[in-house]
Design a protein around this motif. Structure first.
Motif, mmCIF file in Angstrom:
data_model
loop_
_atom_site.group_PDB
_atom_site.id
_atom_site.type_symbol
_atom_site.label_atom_id
_atom_site.label_comp_id
_atom_site.label_asym_id
_atom_site.label_seq_id
_atom_site.Cartn_x
_atom_site.Cartn_y
_atom_site.Cartn_z
ATOM 1 N N LYS A 161 0.835 -1.202 0.000
ATOM 2 C CA LYS A 161 0.000 0.000 0.000
ATOM 3 C C LYS A 161 0.867 1.249 0.000
ATOM 4 O O LYS A 161 1.895 1.288 0.668
ATOM 5 N N SER A 208 -13.532 2.489 -13.042
ATOM 6 C CA SER A 208 -13.734 2.961 -11.671
ATOM 7 C C SER A 208 -15.143 2.608 -11.240
ATOM 8 O O SER A 208 -16.022 2.387 -12.074
ATOM 9 N N LYS A 212 -19.983 -3.202 -4.157
ATOM 10 C CA LYS A 212 -19.100 -2.673 -5.209
ATOM 11 C C LYS A 212 -19.938 -2.602 -6.470
ATOM 12 O O LYS A 212 -20.256 -3.632 -7.065
ATOM 13 N N LYS A 262 -15.915 5.069 -0.790
ATOM 14 C CA LYS A 262 -14.758 5.378 -1.622
ATOM 15 C C LYS A 262 -15.069 5.081 -3.076
ATOM 16 O O LYS A 262 -16.028 4.379 -3.396
ATOM 17 N N LYS A 263 -14.223 5.630 -3.938
ATOM 18 C CA LYS A 263 -14.268 5.307 -5.353
ATOM 19 C C LYS A 263 -12.960 4.618 -5.682
ATOM 20 O O LYS A 263 -11.882 5.115 -5.315
ATOM 21 N N ARG A 264 -13.040 3.465 -6.345
ATOM 22 C CA ARG A 264 -11.852 2.699 -6.701
ATOM 23 C C ARG A 264 -11.564 2.847 -8.184
ATOM 24 O O ARG A 264 -12.447 2.714 -9.023
ATOM 25 N N TYR A 265 -10.307 3.114 -8.491
ATOM 26 C CA TYR A 265 -9.819 3.231 -9.861
ATOM 27 C C TYR A 265 -8.856 2.082 -10.133
ATOM 28 O O TYR A 265 -7.990 1.788 -9.298
ATOM 29 N N ASN A 266 -8.988 1.436 -11.272
ATOM 30 C CA ASN A 266 -8.066 0.377 -11.678
ATOM 31 C C ASN A 266 -7.114 0.950 -12.724
ATOM 32 O O ASN A 266 -7.553 1.462 -13.758
ATOM 33 N N GLU A 293 -4.913 -0.656 -7.647
ATOM 34 C CA GLU A 293 -6.252 -0.246 -7.238
ATOM 35 C C GLU A 293 -6.067 0.981 -6.358
ATOM 36 O O GLU A 293 -5.417 0.900 -5.313
ATOM 37 N N ASP A 299 -7.837 3.884 -4.195
ATOM 38 C CA ASP A 299 -9.063 4.238 -3.492
ATOM 39 C C ASP A 299 -9.036 5.702 -3.080
ATOM 40 O O ASP A 299 -8.161 6.129 -2.323
ATOM 41 N N ASN A 339 -8.606 -0.300 6.178
ATOM 42 C CA ASN A 339 -9.995 0.153 6.108
ATOM 43 C C ASN A 339 -10.743 -0.121 7.407
ATOM 44 O O ASN A 339 -11.555 0.684 7.848
#
Length: 158
Positions: free
Chosen positions: A7, A22, A43, A88-92, A101, A103, A144
């Motif tokens: 992380k 996302s 999700k 949260k919003k997750r982006y790949n 990933e 967040d 988290n």
């Protein structure tokens, strides 16, 4: 069923330009015991139940088991979770042979952006994008489960 990940904090928003997808995430914890966490996650339009074990000494790997549940079940179980739902919003973001990933947190954790990369083994090499910042692997406050108890907005940011 072994999760190996590292992380990092994120330095800037350039990662959004590299994202291939996302989605929004809401998650809560039925149990945040030090030996195990039990997470409920929504999700997009999917629900998940996840159990994670205690991290190893470096914080890089731990047991993880996950199964998909119905969105209706996930919504009901979120109501039973401990205080502090994570939004949260997750982006790949693909990077070499890996996918980061990222967040971007909202609500009580707004302002925090964390990138994770899953690895096959702890010492595996990976590309480090220029937006990647300080490593926080194994630092408990960034889990988290802990952000749900002590949100980022309550931290001393000096």
């Amino acid at each position: 069923m072994q999760e190996i990940e590292r992380k990092f904090l994120v330095n800037n928003l350039k990662f959004k330009e590299e994202a291939v997808s996302s989605f929004e995430i809401a998650q809560g914890f039925l149990n945040t015991h030090a030996e195990r966490t039990v997470r409920i996650r929504i999700k997009g339009n999917q629900g998940f139940l996840t159990i994670k074990g205690k991290s190893n000494e470096s914080g890089t790997s731990r047991f993880e088991w996950e199964t998909e549940i119905s969105i209706a079940e996930a919504k009901q179980l979120l109501k039973l979770c401990e205080k502090g739902i994570i939004e949260k919003k997750r982006y790949n973001i693909p990077s070499g042979n890996h996918t980061f990933e990222v967040d971007e947190f909202f609500g009580d954790n707004e302002g925090l952006i964390i990138a994770e990369v899953e690895l096959q083994h702890e010492n595996e090499a990976f590309n480090k994008p220029d937006w990647l910042g300080k490593e926080v692997t194994g630092q408990t406050p960034y889990y988290n489960s802990q952000l749900s108890k002590k949100p980022y907005k309550t931290w001393n940011h000096e």
